[in-house]
Write an enzyme that holds these catalytic residues in place. Structure first.
Site: not given
Length: 220
Positions: A185, A63, A76, A65
């Site tokens: 991740h 989701d 990202f 930031y």
């Protein structure tokens, strides 16, 4: 209809669906009563920046930031001038090791989007300082539908699935038509458990070139 250029036709059934209308109703209340990221005009930027007919790679985030100034509708990515979050710093480290790319000063990944990398989060909005706070408002249905659409209608895409949340989407993708690259991740908590050394950037380009598709210029 939201102005999404050549996504307008493939996404029309989703925007006309009652489940999307429920998302809209929820978001109207959220944006009017809380601090929500990204700005409401940036929610669908991943589609605006990467036209439907240009998609080569799908990079899934969780989701947006949730701190001020960071989210701008591309997973990202942060706008130019905003400090790079740790996960993004680790992505640039892997990129340097994999392809020799120099770390950019900016964390803005818009260039990747224009290159054909769909930078889509599985939830497109979030409350300030509350990660995953919009995970259950209906976005999963919407973004799952986009993944299924791309898998069904296109060939030879690369799906980059980093972390448990993204890897859950494997069943939505036809392995016979597309390349799925999975690993940990890039966050500091998990990057050493398989993200570093994954070489997904070079593997992506090798697959694209194998199928006669111009590779991604990952250098920012």
């Amino acid at each position: 209809m939201i102005d999404l250029y050549d996504w307008k036709t493939p996404l029309a059934p989703l925007f006309e669906d009652e489940r999307y209308q429920q998302i809209r109703t929820f978001l109207k209340s959220e944006y009017s009563s809380r601090v929500i990221y990204p700005d409401m005009h940036d929610i669908f930027n991943c589609f605006r920046y990467t036209p439907y007919d240009k998609v080569k790679v799908v990079l899934l985030g969780q989701d947006p930031y949730h701190n001020e100034g960071q989210a701008h509708g591309l997973c990202f990515s942060v706008p130019d001038g905003i400090q790079k979050p740790p996960s993004l710093v680790n992505m640039f480290k892997e990129l340097k090791e994999d392809l020799g790319c120099t770390e950019p000063n900016s964390g803005d990944l818009s260039k990747w989007a224009h290159e054909g990398v769909l930078l889509m989060n599985t939830a497109l909005t979030v409350r300030a300082h509350q990660a995953n706070s919009h995970a259950n408002c209906g976005w999963s249905w919407f973004t799952d539908s986009v993944i299924e659409l791309l898998s069904r209608e296109k060939e030879h895409l690369v799906f980059l699935l980093w972390g448990g949340n993204a890897r859950k989407k494997v069943p939505l993708i036809d392995r016979g038509k597309h390349l799925i690259l999975e690993c940990a991740h890039p966050s500091p908590l998990s990057a050493y458990n398989g993200f570093f050394g994954c070489r997904h950037f070079s593997k992506t380009n090798a697959y694209l070139e194998q199928h006669g598709i111009p590779p991604i210029d990952w250098q920012l």
